[in-house]
Structure formats: structure tokens, C-alpha cells
Design a protein around this motif. Sequence first.
Motif, PDB file in Angstrom:
ATOM      1  N   VAL A   1       2.512  -5.212  20.784  1.00  0.00           N
ATOM      2  CA  VAL A   1       2.872  -4.581  21.620  1.00  0.00           C
ATOM      3  C   VAL A   1       2.586  -4.900  22.996  1.00  0.00           C
ATOM      4  O   VAL A   1       3.552  -4.862  24.017  1.00  0.00           O
ATOM      5  CB  VAL A   1       2.636  -3.350  21.697  1.00  0.00           C
ATOM      6  CG1 VAL A   1       3.088  -2.197  22.771  1.00  0.00           C
ATOM      7  CG2 VAL A   1       3.572  -2.186  20.630  1.00  0.00           C
ATOM      8  N   ARG A   2       1.581  -5.344  23.959  1.00  0.00           N
ATOM      9  CA  ARG A   2       0.970  -5.239  25.209  1.00  0.00           C
ATOM     10  C   ARG A   2       2.524  -6.879  25.639  1.00  0.00           C
ATOM     11  O   ARG A   2       2.047  -6.893  26.559  1.00  0.00           O
ATOM     12  CB  ARG A   2      -0.092  -6.106  25.140  1.00  0.00           C
ATOM     13  CG  ARG A   2      -0.749  -4.871  24.676  1.00  0.00           C
ATOM     14  CD  ARG A   2      -2.602  -5.122  25.131  1.00  0.00           C
ATOM     15  NE  ARG A   2      -3.148  -6.230  24.820  1.00  0.00           N
ATOM     16  CZ  ARG A   2      -3.519  -6.097  23.665  1.00  0.00           C
ATOM     17  NH1 ARG A   2      -3.815  -5.249  22.546  1.00  0.00           N
ATOM     18  NH2 ARG A   2      -3.874  -6.829  22.835  1.00  0.00           N
ATOM     19  N   ALA A   3       1.799  -7.851  24.215  1.00  0.00           N
ATOM     20  CA  ALA A   3       2.688  -9.291  25.173  1.00  0.00           C
ATOM     21  C   ALA A   3       4.247  -8.908  25.439  1.00  0.00           C
ATOM     22  O   ALA A   3       4.980  -9.152  26.387  1.00  0.00           O
ATOM     23  CB  ALA A   3       3.023  -9.935  23.769  1.00  0.00           C
ATOM     24  N   GLY A   4       4.958  -8.015  24.181  1.00  0.00           N
ATOM     25  CA  GLY A   4       6.522  -7.364  24.868  1.00  0.00           C
ATOM     26  C   GLY A   4       6.662  -6.857  26.076  1.00  0.00           C
ATOM     27  O   GLY A   4       7.649  -7.459  26.640  1.00  0.00           O
ATOM     28  N   LEU A   5       6.409  -6.172  26.373  1.00  0.00           N
ATOM     29  CA  LEU A   5       6.488  -5.434  27.583  1.00  0.00           C
ATOM     30  C   LEU A   5       5.427  -6.293  28.626  1.00  0.00           C
ATOM     31  O   LEU A   5       6.394  -6.024  29.774  1.00  0.00           O
ATOM     32  CB  LEU A   5       4.757  -3.928  27.557  1.00  0.00           C
ATOM     33  CG  LEU A   5       5.301  -2.933  27.028  1.00  0.00           C
ATOM     34  CD1 LEU A   5       3.968  -1.991  27.188  1.00  0.00           C
ATOM     35  CD2 LEU A   5       6.336  -2.280  27.214  1.00  0.00           C
ATOM     36  N   ARG A   6       4.631  -7.152  28.203  1.00  0.00           N
ATOM     37  CA  ARG A   6       4.629  -8.317  29.529  1.00  0.00           C
ATOM     38  C   ARG A   6       5.559  -8.682  30.197  1.00  0.00           C
ATOM     39  O   ARG A   6       6.148  -9.061  31.175  1.00  0.00           O
ATOM     40  CB  ARG A   6       3.304  -8.977  29.236  1.00  0.00           C
ATOM     41  CG  ARG A   6       2.619  -9.869  30.224  1.00  0.00           C
ATOM     42  CD  ARG A   6       1.126 -10.539  29.782  1.00  0.00           C
ATOM     43  NE  ARG A   6       1.391 -11.390  28.574  1.00  0.00           N
ATOM     44  CZ  ARG A   6       0.900 -11.192  27.315  1.00  0.00           C
ATOM     45  NH1 ARG A   6       0.213 -10.046  27.032  1.00  0.00           N
ATOM     46  NH2 ARG A   6       1.349 -11.810  26.443  1.00  0.00           N
ATOM     47  N   ASP A   7       5.854  -9.529  28.828  1.00  0.00           N
ATOM     48  CA  ASP A   7       6.674 -10.781  28.365  1.00  0.00           C
ATOM     49  C   ASP A   7       8.805  -9.633  29.376  1.00  0.00           C
ATOM     50  O   ASP A   7       9.188  -9.839  30.620  1.00  0.00           O
ATOM     51  CB  ASP A   7       7.500 -11.126  27.935  1.00  0.00           C
ATOM     52  CG  ASP A   7       6.600 -12.060  27.219  1.00  0.00           C
ATOM     53  OD1 ASP A   7       5.481 -12.113  27.371  1.00  0.00           O
ATOM     54  OD2 ASP A   7       6.281 -12.527  25.656  1.00  0.00           O
ATOM     55  N   PHE A   8       8.571  -8.508  29.632  1.00  0.00           N
ATOM     56  CA  PHE A   8       9.504  -7.920  29.478  1.00  0.00           C
ATOM     57  C   PHE A   8       9.532  -7.428  30.963  1.00  0.00           C
ATOM     58  O   PHE A   8      10.183  -7.311  31.934  1.00  0.00           O
ATOM     59  CB  PHE A   8       9.986  -6.146  28.849  1.00  0.00           C
ATOM     60  CG  PHE A   8      10.670  -5.182  29.193  1.00  0.00           C
ATOM     61  CD1 PHE A   8      11.874  -5.769  29.327  1.00  0.00           C
ATOM     62  CD2 PHE A   8      10.591  -4.293  30.102  1.00  0.00           C
ATOM     63  CE1 PHE A   8      13.159  -5.118  30.036  1.00  0.00           C
ATOM     64  CE2 PHE A   8      10.936  -3.338  30.057  1.00  0.00           C
ATOM     65  CZ  PHE A   8      12.920  -3.291  29.806  1.00  0.00           C
ATOM     66  N   PHE A   9       8.346  -6.923  31.708  1.00  0.00           N
ATOM     67  CA  PHE A   9       8.013  -6.346  32.870  1.00  0.00           C
ATOM     68  C   PHE A   9       8.091  -8.193  33.320  1.00  0.00           C
ATOM     69  O   PHE A   9       8.641  -7.874  34.994  1.00  0.00           O
ATOM     70  CB  PHE A   9       6.589  -6.446  33.253  1.00  0.00           C
ATOM     71  CG  PHE A   9       6.128  -4.742  32.665  1.00  0.00           C
ATOM     72  CD1 PHE A   9       7.723  -3.869  32.622  1.00  0.00           C
ATOM     73  CD2 PHE A   9       5.366  -4.389  31.925  1.00  0.00           C
ATOM     74  CE1 PHE A   9       7.108  -2.573  32.738  1.00  0.00           C
ATOM     75  CE2 PHE A   9       5.287  -3.425  31.799  1.00  0.00           C
ATOM     76  CZ  PHE A   9       6.487  -2.066  31.600  1.00  0.00           C
ATOM     77  N   ALA A  10       8.007  -9.416  32.918  1.00  0.00           N
ATOM     78  CA  ALA A  10       8.349 -10.402  33.617  1.00  0.00           C
ATOM     79  C   ALA A  10       9.316 -10.439  34.567  1.00  0.00           C
ATOM     80  O   ALA A  10       9.924 -11.503  35.603  1.00  0.00           O
ATOM     81  CB  ALA A  10       7.700 -11.471  32.920  1.00  0.00           C
ATOM     82  N   THR A  11      10.295 -10.093  33.327  1.00  0.00           N
ATOM     83  CA  THR A  11      11.802 -10.465  33.658  1.00  0.00           C
ATOM     84  C   THR A  11      12.492  -9.571  35.125  1.00  0.00           C
ATOM     85  O   THR A  11      13.423  -9.752  35.588  1.00  0.00           O
ATOM     86  CB  THR A  11      12.683  -9.674  32.693  1.00  0.00           C
ATOM     87  OG1 THR A  11      12.908  -8.230  32.688  1.00  0.00           O
ATOM     88  CG2 THR A  11      12.682 -11.035  31.813  1.00  0.00           C
ATOM     89  N   HIS A  12      11.284  -8.822  35.439  1.00  0.00           N
ATOM     90  CA  HIS A  12      11.974  -8.253  36.877  1.00  0.00           C
ATOM     91  C   HIS A  12      10.769  -8.442  37.880  1.00  0.00           C
ATOM     92  O   HIS A  12       9.849  -8.326  37.903  1.00  0.00           O
ATOM     93  CB  HIS A  12      11.280  -6.548  36.537  1.00  0.00           C
ATOM     94  CG  HIS A  12      12.488  -5.765  35.526  1.00  0.00           C
ATOM     95  ND1 HIS A  12      12.086  -6.008  34.387  1.00  0.00           N
ATOM     96  CD2 HIS A  12      13.786  -5.083  35.380  1.00  0.00           C
ATOM     97  CE1 HIS A  12      13.563  -5.615  33.648  1.00  0.00           C
ATOM     98  NE2 HIS A  12      14.016  -4.916  34.214  1.00  0.00           N
ATOM     99  N   VAL A  13      11.380  -8.905  39.259  1.00  0.00           N
ATOM    100  CA  VAL A  13      10.611  -9.718  39.845  1.00  0.00           C
ATOM    101  C   VAL A  13       9.852  -8.382  41.335  1.00  0.00           C
ATOM    102  O   VAL A  13       9.209  -8.624  42.175  1.00  0.00           O
ATOM    103  CB  VAL A  13      11.699 -10.370  41.186  1.00  0.00           C
ATOM    104  CG1 VAL A  13      12.848 -11.095  40.773  1.00  0.00           C
ATOM    105  CG2 VAL A  13      12.874  -8.797  41.545  1.00  0.00           C
TER     106      VAL A  13
END
Length: 210
Positions: free
Chosen positions: A13-25
Motif C-alpha cells: 500500500v505504501r509503495a502504491g501510494l508513493r508511486d501514485f504521488f510521484a506522478t504529481h509534480v
Amino acid sequence: MIKIGIVDDHAVVRAGLRDFFATHVDLRVEGEAASGREAIDLVRSTELDVLVMDLSMPGQSGIDALAMIRAKAPDVGILILSAYPEEHYAMNLIRQGASGYLNKECDPEEIVKAVRTIALGRRYITPAVADLLANQLGKKESSAPHEQLSEREFQVFLRLAKGETVGKIGDDLSLSVKTISTYRTRLMEKLNLQTNSDLTYYAMKAQLID
């Protein structure tokens, strides 16, 4: 740049959120934690704007950590991201200082919207939570008994309902057995219950525990 901390006991879950947030500048993950206790350490050591935190974690839960995080880092926004529907926990946690509450089944973009809103110093209230707030206005006497518990009583209530002993709760919350017993007596009176089995049944019926 909005600095975010992620708190969840599941690494995926942490990895998914981290990767998702990384797509927003405008979003950057500054740290992660897997428990309430680690979350407290994270806000002490890391400059954050918003903490995205789960509720159900081993040891010290998100509910246990909320008050201490509020005390240690009053300017950090706290977005609760939980598997439990809003009606089960949202009202209690927003009263206790959470900045927003989302169910994990929400649209991912709503998490981003909530983070951006909370980073501005505002609360993020979903339509579902707004309805709960509206229904409670002027109708406090008709709300569920557990919604009248204090923050600490609610913590102790959930732990007792899960079968934890007074001693273990005292150790985890750094309180004496006598103090925990006093909270138990108070919450039993408020809920009009007699035994720990009654507490467990109440919590399961209210869908506060699985």
C-alpha cells in the motif's frame, strides 16, 4: 511542493501510494511508517505538510497515534485513509483532530484532492461525512452511544473490544493499569454495558472491528 508522510502497515500500500504521488509534480513523499509509533517518530524527525495514515495497524494504531501527533506536530494535516466506511469512524476522528477521512475504495484522484486541500490548512470533508455532520447537528442525543466517548475512552473501548487486557493497553498507551481501569468503568457506564463480551458484541454490531 507538498511534503507527504505515508503511514500503513502494508508495504504494498505504501509503495502504491508513493508511486501514485510521484506522478504529481506538486507532491513529494518525505517518509514512511508502518505503525502509529513509527508515525510519531516520523513527524518528530521529518518536516511534513500532510500525513496520510491508516487506522488499523499492529501495536499502536492510527487512532492511538492521532492525539500524540496532534500534540507533537499541530501544523501537520492528517488524512485518514481507511478500509472502514465513513460512518464507522469519521465523526470520532475528525472531532479528535483528523483533517479528513477517506475510504480506501475512493477514486485515487480524490486522495490527491484531499492532500492539496489539507496542505492549505483546511479540512477535507466528503459528501458522505458532510451528511453525517448535518445529521448530527442539534441531534446529539440521537447519535450512537460510542460517539459520545472521549478520545481516550474510544481508544480503550476499541482495544478492549478486540480482547486486549487492561495491562497490555496500559503498556501500549504508557498509562497505569488503574487509569485504564477508570476509563473502562466510564465507557461501560456511557455505553450501558456490563462485560468485555458486551463490548465486543457492540463493536462488531457497529462494524467498528472485524
